[in-house]
Design a protein around this motif. Structure first.
Motif, PDB file in Angstrom:
ATOM      1  N   LEU A 273      17.921  17.150 -73.686  1.00 18.60           N
ATOM      2  CA  LEU A 273      17.834  15.602 -73.979  1.00 18.60           C
ATOM      3  C   LEU A 273      16.572  15.243 -74.777  1.00 18.60           C
ATOM      4  CD1 LEU A 273      18.031  14.275 -70.299  1.00 18.60           C
ATOM      5  CD2 LEU A 273      19.524  13.800 -72.035  1.00 18.60           C
ATOM      6  N   TRP A 274      15.588  15.636 -74.693  1.00 16.78           N
ATOM      7  CA  TRP A 274      14.527  15.185 -75.573  1.00 16.78           C
ATOM      8  C   TRP A 274      14.236  15.732 -76.945  1.00 16.78           C
ATOM      9  CZ3 TRP A 274      13.883  16.518 -70.348  1.00 16.78           C
ATOM     10  CH2 TRP A 274      13.812  15.441 -69.388  1.00 16.78           C
ATOM     11  N   ASP A 275      14.458  15.089 -77.965  1.00 11.90           N
ATOM     12  CA  ASP A 275      14.121  15.457 -79.222  1.00 11.90           C
ATOM     13  C   ASP A 275      13.049  14.707 -79.761  1.00 11.90           C
ATOM     14  OD1 ASP A 275      15.300  12.977 -79.854  1.00 11.90           O
ATOM     15  OD2 ASP A 275      16.500  13.677 -81.392  1.00 11.90           O
ATOM     16  N   ARG A 276      12.152  14.972 -80.572  1.00  9.81           N
ATOM     17  CA  ARG A 276      10.848  14.195 -81.080  1.00  9.81           C
ATOM     18  C   ARG A 276      10.985  12.828 -81.328  1.00  9.81           C
ATOM     19  NH1 ARG A 276       7.333  16.270 -86.114  1.00  9.81           N
ATOM     20  NH2 ARG A 276       5.585  14.688 -85.845  1.00  9.81           N
TER      21      ARG A 276
ATOM     22  N   GLY B   5      19.742   8.844 -66.897  1.00 10.65           N
ATOM     23  CA  GLY B   5      21.441   9.463 -66.643  1.00 10.65           C
ATOM     24  C   GLY B   5      21.542  10.274 -67.284  1.00 10.65           C
ATOM     25  N   GLY B   6      20.772  10.521 -68.642  1.00 10.16           N
ATOM     26  CA  GLY B   6      21.000  11.822 -69.213  1.00 10.16           C
ATOM     27  C   GLY B   6      20.696  13.033 -68.497  1.00 10.16           C
ATOM     28  N   VAL B   7      19.650  13.092 -67.471  1.00 14.63           N
ATOM     29  CA  VAL B   7      19.028  13.897 -66.795  1.00 14.63           C
ATOM     30  C   VAL B   7      20.105  14.301 -65.702  1.00 14.63           C
ATOM     31  CG1 VAL B   7      17.325  14.666 -65.148  1.00 14.63           C
ATOM     32  CG2 VAL B   7      16.519  13.787 -67.110  1.00 14.63           C
ATOM     33  N   ILE B   8      20.559  13.275 -64.971  1.00 12.52           N
ATOM     34  CA  ILE B   8      21.594  13.449 -64.112  1.00 12.52           C
ATOM     35  C   ILE B   8      22.918  14.036 -64.655  1.00 12.52           C
ATOM     36  CG2 ILE B   8      23.224  12.302 -62.530  1.00 12.52           C
ATOM     37  CD1 ILE B   8      20.818  10.175 -62.147  1.00 12.52           C
TER      38      ILE B   8
ATOM     39  N   ASN C  70      23.352  15.861 -67.404  1.00 11.81           N
ATOM     40  CA  ASN C  70      23.182  17.253 -67.779  1.00 11.81           C
ATOM     41  C   ASN C  70      23.288  18.043 -66.682  1.00 11.81           C
ATOM     42  OD1 ASN C  70      23.309  16.322 -70.551  1.00 11.81           O
ATOM     43  ND2 ASN C  70      21.200  17.286 -71.076  1.00 11.81           N
ATOM     44  N   THR C  71      22.664  17.791 -65.472  1.00  8.03           N
ATOM     45  CA  THR C  71      22.507  18.444 -64.401  1.00  8.03           C
ATOM     46  C   THR C  71      23.857  18.701 -63.779  1.00  8.03           C
ATOM     47  OG1 THR C  71      20.251  17.627 -63.667  1.00  8.03           O
ATOM     48  CG2 THR C  71      21.383  18.629 -61.874  1.00  8.03           C
ATOM     49  N   VAL C  72      24.707  17.612 -63.809  1.00  3.55           N
ATOM     50  CA  VAL C  72      25.914  17.492 -63.036  1.00  3.55           C
ATOM     51  C   VAL C  72      26.882  18.463 -64.172  1.00  3.55           C
ATOM     52  CG1 VAL C  72      28.062  16.296 -62.818  1.00  3.55           C
ATOM     53  CG2 VAL C  72      26.016  15.597 -61.933  1.00  3.55           C
ATOM     54  N   ILE C  73      27.031  18.624 -65.274  1.00  4.31           N
ATOM     55  CA  ILE C  73      27.835  19.389 -66.119  1.00  4.31           C
ATOM     56  C   ILE C  73      27.339  20.727 -66.371  1.00  4.31           C
ATOM     57  CG2 ILE C  73      29.018  17.214 -66.983  1.00  4.31           C
ATOM     58  CD1 ILE C  73      27.383  17.687 -69.680  1.00  4.31           C
ATOM     59  N   GLY C  74      26.159  20.892 -66.060  1.00  6.51           N
ATOM     60  CA  GLY C  74      25.561  22.316 -66.241  1.00  6.51           C
ATOM     61  C   GLY C  74      24.888  22.620 -67.272  1.00  6.51           C
ATOM     62  N   VAL C  75      24.398  21.694 -68.256  1.00  5.21           N
ATOM     63  CA  VAL C  75      23.605  21.711 -69.490  1.00  5.21           C
ATOM     64  C   VAL C  75      22.013  21.631 -69.274  1.00  5.21           C
ATOM     65  CG1 VAL C  75      23.177  20.788 -71.681  1.00  5.21           C
ATOM     66  CG2 VAL C  75      25.474  20.789 -70.561  1.00  5.21           C
TER      67      VAL C  75
ATOM     68  N   MET D 150      32.745  11.010 -64.882  1.00  8.33           N
ATOM     69  CA  MET D 150      31.497  10.987 -64.164  1.00  8.33           C
ATOM     70  C   MET D 150      30.180  11.250 -64.869  1.00  8.33           C
ATOM     71  SD  MET D 150      30.154  13.689 -61.415  1.00  8.33           S
ATOM     72  CE  MET D 150      31.461  13.517 -60.095  1.00  8.33           C
ATOM     73  N   ALA D 151      30.501  11.893 -66.105  1.00  9.19           N
ATOM     74  CA  ALA D 151      29.178  11.868 -66.986  1.00  9.19           C
ATOM     75  C   ALA D 151      29.203  10.589 -67.784  1.00  9.19           C
ATOM     76  CB  ALA D 151      29.387  12.897 -68.276  1.00  9.19           C
ATOM     77  N   ALA D 152      29.929   9.996 -68.061  1.00  8.50           N
ATOM     78  CA  ALA D 152      29.901   8.577 -68.668  1.00  8.50           C
ATOM     79  C   ALA D 152      29.410   7.466 -67.854  1.00  8.50           C
ATOM     80  CB  ALA D 152      31.550   8.045 -69.029  1.00  8.50           C
ATOM     81  N   LEU D 153      29.947   7.790 -66.645  1.00  8.81           N
ATOM     82  CA  LEU D 153      29.205   6.738 -65.453  1.00  8.81           C
ATOM     83  C   LEU D 153      27.712   7.123 -65.322  1.00  8.81           C
ATOM     84  CD1 LEU D 153      29.976   4.863 -63.147  1.00  8.81           C
ATOM     85  CD2 LEU D 153      29.852   6.898 -61.511  1.00  8.81           C
ATOM     86  N   PHE D 154      27.396   8.201 -65.259  1.00  8.03           N
ATOM     87  CA  PHE D 154      25.927   8.361 -64.940  1.00  8.03           C
ATOM     88  C   PHE D 154      24.836   8.252 -66.271  1.00  8.03           C
ATOM     89  CE2 PHE D 154      26.989  11.921 -61.514  1.00  8.03           C
ATOM     90  CZ  PHE D 154      26.862  10.997 -60.525  1.00  8.03           C
ATOM     91  N   THR D 155      25.576   8.471 -67.263  1.00  7.13           N
ATOM     92  CA  THR D 155      24.963   8.345 -68.634  1.00  7.13           C
ATOM     93  C   THR D 155      24.692   6.673 -68.934  1.00  7.13           C
ATOM     94  OG1 THR D 155      25.618  10.309 -69.233  1.00  7.13           O
ATOM     95  CG2 THR D 155      24.475   9.050 -71.087  1.00  7.13           C
ATOM     96  N   GLY D 156      25.951   6.020 -68.457  1.00 11.96           N
ATOM     97  CA  GLY D 156      25.701   4.484 -69.033  1.00 11.96           C
ATOM     98  C   GLY D 156      24.837   3.807 -67.823  1.00 11.96           C
ATOM     99  N   ILE D 157      24.963   4.176 -66.463  1.00  7.75           N
ATOM    100  CA  ILE D 157      24.153   3.466 -65.474  1.00  7.75           C
ATOM    101  C   ILE D 157      22.846   3.845 -65.496  1.00  7.75           C
ATOM    102  CG2 ILE D 157      23.991   3.069 -63.235  1.00  7.75           C
ATOM    103  CD1 ILE D 157      27.135   3.333 -62.708  1.00  7.75           C
ATOM    104  N   GLY D 158      22.443   5.042 -65.721  1.00 12.15           N
ATOM    105  CA  GLY D 158      21.133   5.484 -65.676  1.00 12.15           C
ATOM    106  C   GLY D 158      20.506   5.425 -67.115  1.00 12.15           C
ATOM    107  N   GLY D 159      21.228   5.372 -68.132  1.00 12.92           N
ATOM    108  CA  GLY D 159      20.521   5.603 -69.529  1.00 12.92           C
ATOM    109  C   GLY D 159      20.239   6.963 -69.942  1.00 12.92           C
ATOM    110  N   GLY D 160      20.369   7.100 -71.113  1.00 11.29           N
ATOM    111  CA  GLY D 160      20.070   8.627 -71.543  1.00 11.29           C
ATOM    112  C   GLY D 160      20.605   9.115 -72.783  1.00 11.29           C
TER     113      GLY D 160
END
Length: 135
Positions: free
Chosen positions: A61-64, A46-49, A51-56, A123-133
């Motif tokens: 996403l990935w920290d150690r 969800g975080g990947v989707i 970030n892609t949608v909002i242009g980041v 939209m960002a809340a929806l994608f992040t919540g459903i997909g995880g991220g």
């Protein structure tokens, strides 16, 4: 600065989403690579989707620490595998709801910080919540 409670909630949500993907893979008897791919996908998809949608950049996403948390969770689940599938069905919805709530809030706050557009925030809340991220 994020509070300790917020970080713990995200950690639980991240582990729950990783476990959710891993248990699905274990139920259909995937090999270890499949378990890790599905676990990582449900944790960060969800975080990947979003970030892609909002242009980041997606690499933000990935920290150690988060990646190690997810990989550690998946490693433990692979070792415990079949003994915990029965328990996951019982408690899975509880932990998934924590992940859904925390990731949806985080996705909305992240999008609002980047772009103050209400539609984009929803939209960002929806994608992040459903997909995880985790961001």
């Amino acid at each position: 600065m994020e509070s300790l409670g917020w970080l713990i909630l995200h950690g639980i949500g991240t582990c729950a989403y990783a476990a959710s993907g891993a248990f699905v893979a274990l139920q259909v008897k995937y090999r270890i690579i499949g378990v890790f791919v599905l676990g990582l996908t449900t944790s960060f998809g969800g975080g990947v989707i979003r970030n892609t949608v909002i242009g980041v950049p997606v690499t933000s996403l990935w920290d150690r620490e988060t990646l190690l948390l997810v990989i550690g969770t998946l490693a433990v689940l692979v070792l415990l595998s079949t003994k915990w599938i029965r328990h996951w069905k019982k408690w899975g919805f509880f932990f998934d709801s924590i992940g859904l709530a925390s990731f949806s809030l985080q996705g909305a706050l992240y999008a609002k910080h980047i772009n103050d557009n209400l539609g984009m925030t929803i939209m960002a809340a929806l994608f992040t919540g459903i997909g995880g991220g985790y961001s």
